[in-house]
Motif scaffolding. Structure first.
Motif, PDB file in Angstrom:
ATOM      1  N   CYS A 745      14.866 -25.257 -21.227  1.00  0.00           N
ATOM      2  CA  CYS A 745      14.618 -23.874 -20.789  1.00  0.00           C
ATOM      3  C   CYS A 745      15.137 -23.645 -19.370  1.00  0.00           C
ATOM      4  O   CYS A 745      15.757 -22.612 -19.080  1.00  0.00           O
ATOM      5  CB  CYS A 745      13.128 -23.562 -20.868  1.00  0.00           C
ATOM      6  SG  CYS A 745      12.504 -23.348 -22.548  1.00  0.00           S
ATOM      7  N   ASN A 746      14.900 -24.599 -18.479  1.00  0.00           N
ATOM      8  CA  ASN A 746      15.397 -24.468 -17.108  1.00  0.00           C
ATOM      9  C   ASN A 746      16.915 -24.507 -17.063  1.00  0.00           C
ATOM     10  O   ASN A 746      17.550 -23.759 -16.299  1.00  0.00           O
ATOM     11  CB  ASN A 746      14.809 -25.579 -16.237  1.00  0.00           C
ATOM     12  CG  ASN A 746      13.380 -25.314 -15.830  1.00  0.00           C
ATOM     13  OD1 ASN A 746      13.120 -24.607 -14.859  1.00  0.00           O
ATOM     14  ND2 ASN A 746      12.439 -25.868 -16.577  1.00  0.00           N
ATOM     15  N   LEU A 747      17.523 -25.360 -17.878  1.00  0.00           N
ATOM     16  CA  LEU A 747      18.985 -25.431 -17.921  1.00  0.00           C
ATOM     17  C   LEU A 747      19.581 -24.125 -18.430  1.00  0.00           C
ATOM     18  O   LEU A 747      20.547 -23.598 -17.856  1.00  0.00           O
ATOM     19  CB  LEU A 747      19.426 -26.599 -18.799  1.00  0.00           C
ATOM     20  CG  LEU A 747      20.929 -26.731 -19.057  1.00  0.00           C
ATOM     21  CD1 LEU A 747      21.690 -26.898 -17.751  1.00  0.00           C
ATOM     22  CD2 LEU A 747      21.215 -27.909 -19.991  1.00  0.00           C
ATOM     23  N   LEU A 748      19.012 -23.587 -19.505  1.00  0.00           N
ATOM     24  CA  LEU A 748      19.535 -22.331 -20.062  1.00  0.00           C
ATOM     25  C   LEU A 748      19.343 -21.181 -19.080  1.00  0.00           C
ATOM     26  O   LEU A 748      20.223 -20.309 -18.947  1.00  0.00           O
ATOM     27  CB  LEU A 748      18.833 -22.023 -21.386  1.00  0.00           C
ATOM     28  CG  LEU A 748      19.160 -22.964 -22.554  1.00  0.00           C
ATOM     29  CD1 LEU A 748      18.348 -22.581 -23.789  1.00  0.00           C
ATOM     30  CD2 LEU A 748      20.651 -22.942 -22.877  1.00  0.00           C
ATOM     31  N   LEU A 749      18.204 -21.171 -18.392  1.00  0.00           N
ATOM     32  CA  LEU A 749      17.961 -20.111 -17.407  1.00  0.00           C
ATOM     33  C   LEU A 749      18.979 -20.174 -16.286  1.00  0.00           C
ATOM     34  O   LEU A 749      19.559 -19.136 -15.897  1.00  0.00           O
ATOM     35  CB  LEU A 749      16.543 -20.251 -16.859  1.00  0.00           C
ATOM     36  CG  LEU A 749      16.160 -19.272 -15.748  1.00  0.00           C
ATOM     37  CD1 LEU A 749      16.166 -17.840 -16.278  1.00  0.00           C
ATOM     38  CD2 LEU A 749      14.782 -19.621 -15.183  1.00  0.00           C
ATOM     39  N   TYR A 750      19.242 -21.343 -15.760  1.00  0.00           N
ATOM     40  CA  TYR A 750      20.187 -21.484 -14.654  1.00  0.00           C
ATOM     41  C   TYR A 750      21.615 -21.177 -15.124  1.00  0.00           C
ATOM     42  O   TYR A 750      22.399 -20.552 -14.416  1.00  0.00           O
ATOM     43  CB  TYR A 750      20.092 -22.890 -14.072  1.00  0.00           C
ATOM     44  CG  TYR A 750      20.875 -23.069 -12.780  1.00  0.00           C
ATOM     45  CD1 TYR A 750      21.120 -22.001 -11.930  1.00  0.00           C
ATOM     46  CD2 TYR A 750      21.355 -24.315 -12.420  1.00  0.00           C
ATOM     47  CE1 TYR A 750      21.817 -22.158 -10.754  1.00  0.00           C
ATOM     48  CE2 TYR A 750      22.065 -24.487 -11.234  1.00  0.00           C
ATOM     49  CZ  TYR A 750      22.294 -23.401 -10.406  1.00  0.00           C
ATOM     50  OH  TYR A 750      22.997 -23.562  -9.248  1.00  0.00           O
ATOM     51  N   PHE A 751      21.937 -21.621 -16.349  1.00  0.00           N
ATOM     52  CA  PHE A 751      23.279 -21.353 -16.870  1.00  0.00           C
ATOM     53  C   PHE A 751      23.503 -19.849 -17.063  1.00  0.00           C
ATOM     54  O   PHE A 751      24.566 -19.317 -16.715  1.00  0.00           O
ATOM     55  CB  PHE A 751      23.467 -22.096 -18.197  1.00  0.00           C
ATOM     56  CG  PHE A 751      24.843 -21.974 -18.770  1.00  0.00           C
ATOM     57  CD1 PHE A 751      25.889 -22.735 -18.279  1.00  0.00           C
ATOM     58  CD2 PHE A 751      25.108 -21.091 -19.808  1.00  0.00           C
ATOM     59  CE1 PHE A 751      27.161 -22.626 -18.801  1.00  0.00           C
ATOM     60  CE2 PHE A 751      26.373 -20.978 -20.341  1.00  0.00           C
ATOM     61  CZ  PHE A 751      27.410 -21.746 -19.835  1.00  0.00           C
ATOM     62  N   ALA A 752      22.506 -19.150 -17.609  1.00  0.00           N
ATOM     63  CA  ALA A 752      22.631 -17.697 -17.781  1.00  0.00           C
ATOM     64  C   ALA A 752      22.755 -17.015 -16.428  1.00  0.00           C
ATOM     65  O   ALA A 752      23.561 -16.078 -16.258  1.00  0.00           O
ATOM     66  CB  ALA A 752      21.416 -17.166 -18.546  1.00  0.00           C
ATOM     67  N   PHE A 753      21.968 -17.467 -15.453  1.00  0.00           N
ATOM     68  CA  PHE A 753      22.074 -16.902 -14.101  1.00  0.00           C
ATOM     69  C   PHE A 753      23.465 -17.129 -13.527  1.00  0.00           C
ATOM     70  O   PHE A 753      24.033 -16.220 -12.900  1.00  0.00           O
ATOM     71  CB  PHE A 753      21.014 -17.551 -13.213  1.00  0.00           C
ATOM     72  CG  PHE A 753      21.137 -17.209 -11.767  1.00  0.00           C
ATOM     73  CD1 PHE A 753      20.660 -16.004 -11.272  1.00  0.00           C
ATOM     74  CD2 PHE A 753      21.741 -18.091 -10.869  1.00  0.00           C
ATOM     75  CE1 PHE A 753      20.770 -15.689  -9.925  1.00  0.00           C
ATOM     76  CE2 PHE A 753      21.862 -17.784  -9.531  1.00  0.00           C
ATOM     77  CZ  PHE A 753      21.373 -16.579  -9.057  1.00  0.00           C
TER      78      PHE A 753
END
Length: 853
Positions: A745-753
């Motif tokens: 979840c943290n990886l996907l959030l940072y990647f989307a950002f």
């Protein structure tokens, strides 16, 4: 005297196993039995009368036995090589004489079976369950003759002086031999087990024995045993020989002809006295140590079917399919490389004239004629000169001025600085030799708008050495981690093969294809994609690394002053982690169970952590975490993963401690990211926090200085606090997957950002990374669908796990989880390519025009 002479005559002339009947404590009984065989149908020894009766099949005998009146029933039947019929003995006792039970001894060729009625079976904590209705099937000794008449005897005796009434019936089992691909339905209970014979047909070397039931409970055990006497068909001895597994609704065992010299085997089904082994409720404890517990109705209806397994041709097709899929990525990569090389050659045809003036060169670099850069820091992907704007794509073919080799010359100050750089070893702290370096850091990193040039001030050789440690550390970890893992799983597989205990490993037994000593070769083979694609990614990174080094040797301006700084150490670590994920996942699937799950998840945490570190490193090369810090944090994650599985189930204290640590770690990391590392965790931290809150929030009510960073960190804290609250409230059983979900979840959030900010900053995504993003997203969607099919789970008992087993769905060789392996390895490879190529559009943009976010 007559009986003594009779016994001596029998003892002298007997051949075969007559004397094997005599055992300590029963010598007198068997002496009497042997006497009856020779001396007639009835005799009196002391005060006990022994009566022998010629008995018949399918006739119910209702008799009474006392210590003074005991009976022997003599049966005979004809057997042949071509037809096998089972013989089943059923006994019912009307009264329950626990102090002096009735003893039944069945003597047949090469075997003796004995049991008492009521039959006492023991459960957990030595709890006792009596059974008055007993039914046992006799084993069938092999015969070499075309037809042979065999005799067997049922001796009934007791030490009770009171008469006990019983019913005895011996019948033939017409469906004793199982037929291929034909379902046979039967009933079984703890005191009435069942077993059947199966003979391998010609041309079939491997079969799958499937036992199914519509009833989850009572718990039962299915076993495959060689053709021999005795057959172990009670709850307390079924695990003595052969292969066995507990089951509720489903059970399946793959049997190979090579393991059974007689080309046949017994399928044994036993209902257990208790359900704890299958995850059932724990029943009450007995009040007294010798208290007898009523077992209740534990009859279970089951179906058994034996089907041929796949042949060697399916193995070859499965292996070729697996290799073909992943070799196609090698061919596709080679094709894309060739196309890219042709494009580069075409670009070299449009070179800038050699006599271009310095002013013209500076204009192409985005500088004014006086050497100064334009004022706007937001002209990403374009160059400005006196108001005229050229897109990065438009000048890509003309930005290179030529010397003897046709490449652009660097500016004089850059060339001088490059020549003065020492080739000797440089330590990371050498750049901090000036007294004002700390204040310089504070000035640069606290600017409202940062560019990559502001965070790429360290010597490139220092950073190269720093990030290469990522690769060497993970390579060292891999070696020391993998060797004991391989040794352990080999031991697990050996134990399974030697003991026959199929409950040790959590396979999808309906689609587990053995090869050699491996029980589920297909689950191991499907992990090949991680290794092959990880190695392919290493090759791609190596090519880019070599191309970049050649560009540095040629003093190309794009390599020295433009684009995201090229550091490949983390990429090498990512490729190595992907390969290790394949190797350790294969090791885990040699024998998947509760004790070795971390083999399959450890490098998943590392991959997620390395991807986040790489994303952050792209725009923050000078302040990214060192390899030692990063791996120490990942080690802490793995440590908590193990603690969560061991202690987290229903442990309130653990979940409170973990949630607090999770939230505190999120806050500390948020502070580190927001202030770009320019803060200190010391005794004065609380005072400074209060001061900032007072000045910024109360006195001035000013908003955050770094809005974009604040948005990311607020969203990240919301997500992580929500996950911590979910874990504290729900306390999921699969803590390893819960922890992995936090990382993803943290990886996907940072990647989307990162993607959003990249587009918001005026940058663009080239065709190749855009295609990779779309392709990877689609593949991840399908991969997660197959992952959540859940064909087995070590969180439950082995019997409950088998309820989720399903047949193969691809080429009759691969199941849903194998397809997850295929798709997830491809999706991870695609994700790595996205990280590698996402900022290729900036390769011709100066670093002081690339925004940091």
């Amino acid at each position: 005297m007559v009986l003594r002479n009779c016994w001596k005559s029998r003892h002298k002339n007997s051949r075969g196993p007559a004397h094997r009947w005599v055992r300590p404590g029963t010598a007198a009984l068997f002496w009497v039995c042997a006497t009856q065989l020779v001396c007639g149908t009835g005799a009196v020894v002391g005060e006990t009368k022994y009566v022998q009766k010629d008995a018949e099949f399918d006739v119910t005998y209702n008799d009474t036995v006392t210590s003074e009146n005991q009976t022997i029933y003599a049966f005979n039947h004809t057997i042949s090589r071509n037809k096998t019929e089972g013989v089943r003995v059923s006994v019912d006792v009307m009264q329950q004489q626990l102090e002096s039970p009735i003893l039944f001894v069945i003597r047949q060729k090469q075997a003796v079976m004995s049991f008492q009625v009521p039959l006492i079976l023991r459960g957990l904590y030595q709890r006792k369950y009596p059974y008055k209705h007993i039914a046992r099937t006799l084993c069938q000794p092999p015969t070499r003759a075309a037809s042979e008449t065999q005799y067997f005897f049922v001796d009934v005796s007791t030490l009770s002086s009171q008469g006990t009434n019983y019913l005895l019936r011996v019948s033939r089992v017409e469906s004793f031999t199982l037929q291929t691909d034909k379902t046979f339905t039967f009933t079984a209970s703890p005191s009435q087990p069942q077993f059947f014979k199966y003979v391998f047909p010609d041309g079939v070397d491997t079969v799958i024995v499937k036992v199914n039931s519509d009833m989850s409970f009572p718990c039962s055990v299915m076993s495959v045993q060689d053709i021999q006497c005795p057959v172990y068909d009670l709850d307390n001895n079924v695990a003595f020989i052969g292969m066995y597994q507990t089951m509720t609704k489903k059970g399946a065992i793959t049997v190979q002809r090579k393991d059974y010299p007689s080309n046949s085997f017994y399928v044994v089904v036993v209902v257990k006295t208790e359900d704890e082994a299958c995850g059932g409720p724990l029943r009450f404890y007995p009040l007294q140590p010798d208290e007898l517990i009523d077992a209740g109705n534990r009859t279970k209806v089951l179906d058994v079917m034996v089907s041929p397994a796949i042949n060697s041709e399916k193995y070859v097709i499965g292996m070729l399919f697996c290799l073909g899929i992943f070799f196609s990525f090698y061919l596709l990569t080679l094709l894309v490389t060739c196309i890219e090389n042709k494009r580069m050659k075409r670009r070299e045809m449009f070179q800038v004239p050699a006599d271009m003036s310095p002013a013209e060169t500076a204009s192409l670099l985005g500088k004014n004629s006086d050497g100064k850069t334009p004022a706007s820091p937001y002209e990403y992907g374009s160059f400005a000169d006196n108001g005229s704007t050229l897109s990065s794509e438009a000048i890509t073919d003309s930005v290179m001025s030529t010397d003897n080799y046709g490449y652009m010359e660097r500016s004089l100050d850059s060339v001088a600085r490059s020549r003065q750089e020492s080739l000797s070893s440089v330590e990371e702290d050498d750049y901090d030799t000036l007294d004002d370096i700390d204040s310089d850091k504070n000035i640069v990193r606290t600017k409202k708008y940062l560019c990559v040039a502001d965070l790429a001030r360290k010597d490139k050789r220092i950073l190269s050495k720093k990030y290469q440690i990522y690769f060497w550390n993970i390579a060292t970890i891999a070696v020391f981690y993998a060797l004991p893992v391989i040794q352990l799983v080999i031991t697990y597989q050996t134990v399974v093969n030697v003991t026959g205990n199929q409950d040790i490993c959590y396979y999808n037994f309906l689609c587990a294809h053995p090869l050699g000593a491996l029980s589920a070769f297909n689950n191991i083979l499907s992990n090949l994609g991680y290794v092959m694609l990880g190695f392919l990614f290493l090759l791609i990174v190596l090519k880019r690394d070599l191309d970049h080094k050649r560009a540095l040797v040629r003093n190309e301006l794009n390599a020295l002053e433009c684009g995201i700084p090229k550091h490949f150490g983390v990429y090498y670590a990512m490729g190595t982690a992907l390969m290790m994920e394949g190797l350790l996942s294969a090791c885990y699937h040699v024998c998947p169970n509760y004790t070795n799950f971390q083999f399959d998840t450890s490098f998943m945490y590392m991959i997620a952590g390395l991807c986040m570190l790489k994303l952050y490193q792209k725009r923050h090369p000078d302040i990214n975490a060192s390899a030692y810090t990063a791996y120490a944090c990942l080690a802490a994650v793995i440590f908590f993963s193990v603690l969560g599985v061991v202690f987290g189930k229903g442990n309130t204290v653990f979940w409170i401690v973990f949630s607090v640590i999770h939230i505190l770690a999120t806050l500390l990391l948020s502070t580190q990211l927001y202030y770009m590392g320019r803060w200190r965790l010391d005794a004065g931290i609380l005072r400074r926090i209060v001061y900032v809150i007072y000045t910024d929030c109360i006195r001035q009510c000013s908003g955050p200085m770094y809005i974009d960073r604040m948005v990311l960190l607020v969203m990240g804290n919301i997500v992580n606090w929500s996950l911590a609250a979910y874990g504290l409230i729900e306390r999921p059983n699969d803590f390893a997957s819960y922890l992995l979900a936090i990382a993803i979840c943290n990886l996907l959030l940072y990647f989307a950002f990162y993607i959003i900010m990249k587009l918001r900053s005026g940058e663009r995504i080239k065709c190749l990374p855009f295609v990779c993003i779309l392709f990877t997203a689609v593949v991840w969607g399908f991969a997660l669908y197959f992952f959540f099919q859940g064909l087995s789970t070590w969180q439950k008992t082995p019997a409950e796990s088998r309820e989720h087993n399903r047949d193969c769905i691809l080429l009759s060789f691969f199941d849903d989880h194998d397809i997850w392996h295929f798709l997830s390895s491809i999706a991870m490879f695609g994700s790595f390519l996205v990280l590698l190529t996402m900022d290729d559009d900036l390769d011709t943009v100066q670093r002081d025009k690339i925004y940091v976010f």
